[in-house]
Design a protein around this motif. Structure first.
Motif, short mmCIF file in Angstrom:
data_model
loop_
_atom_site.label_atom_id
_atom_site.label_comp_id
_atom_site.label_asym_id
_atom_site.label_seq_id
_atom_site.Cartn_x
_atom_site.Cartn_y
_atom_site.Cartn_z
N GLY A 132 -42.28 3.93 21.71
CA GLY A 132 -41.16 4.55 21.84
C GLY A 132 -40.59 4.50 20.28
N VAL A 133 -40.48 3.60 19.73
CA VAL A 133 -39.86 3.69 18.05
C VAL A 133 -40.68 4.91 17.23
CG1 VAL A 133 -39.49 2.43 15.68
CG2 VAL A 133 -39.27 1.26 17.85
N ARG A 135 -42.13 7.44 18.49
CA ARG A 135 -41.64 8.63 19.23
C ARG A 135 -40.25 9.00 18.88
NH1 ARG A 135 -43.18 11.91 22.99
NH2 ARG A 135 -44.90 10.80 23.68
N GLU A 136 -39.25 7.98 18.55
CA GLU A 136 -37.97 8.45 18.12
C GLU A 136 -38.06 8.83 16.60
OE1 GLU A 136 -35.54 4.97 18.74
OE2 GLU A 136 -36.18 4.82 21.04
N GLN A 139 -39.56 12.57 16.85
CA GLN A 139 -38.59 13.34 17.47
C GLN A 139 -37.24 13.82 16.40
OE1 GLN A 139 -38.53 14.21 20.89
NE2 GLN A 139 -37.01 15.74 20.35
N GLN A 140 -37.04 13.00 15.54
CA GLN A 140 -36.11 13.32 14.39
C GLN A 140 -36.82 14.64 13.65
OE1 GLN A 140 -34.67 10.20 12.08
NE2 GLN A 140 -34.64 8.74 14.08
#
Length: 143
Positions: A132-133, A135-136, A139-140
């Motif tokens: 998750g972290v 991927r975040e 994503q940026q």
């Protein structure tokens, strides 16, 4: 090869790098293989600092499975450069990065590259979903 030379405005993140004495080859410019080191440095610095990737003890690691680079202009020691970074495609377990080498203060790239990371379980080397972290953070960088 790209249709046109990439521009600084085409990238989301920049990693400053200073070329080193041994980066130059006998022709007096940074050797082509060194660009891949610049790309690895830019991506992994971002993943560690922004995505929390633990390269020493983390359960997930990224393997490079594909890479390429196109060259437009030479760089040499001593040179201050910025490696532009963006994400072209973010999948479940993989990410395709696009990178470019810029002389500091210049808008037109000296080189442009790309590579694919597949994230795997450190113990089994089997692909896993990007955490998750991480991927975040990736994503940026999506353009």
């Amino acid at each position: 090869m790209p249709d046109s030379t990439p521009q600084r405005a085409d990238y989301r993140h920049f990693q400053p790098i200073i070329t080193r004495w041994h980066d130059n080859d006998v022709y007096g410019h940074v050797n082509n293989v060194t660009y891949y080191s610049f790309f690895d440095t830019a991506v992994n610095t971002y993943l560690i600092e922004k995505g929390g990737l633990d390269i020493n003890d983390g359960e997930v690691v990224g393997f490079v499975v594909s890479s390429a680079c196109d060259y437009f202009a030479s760089i040499a020691f001593p040179e201050h450069i910025d490696i532009g970074l963006r994400v072209d495609k973010l999948g479940n377990s993989s990410v395709r990065y696009e990178l470019a080498v810029f002389k500091t203060g210049e808008d037109e790239a000296c080189a442009a590259g790309r590579f694919v990371h597949v994230f795997v379980d450190r113990a089994t080397n089997q692909p896993v979903s990007i955490p998750g972290v991480l991927r975040e953070a990736l994503q940026q960088l999506v353009m």
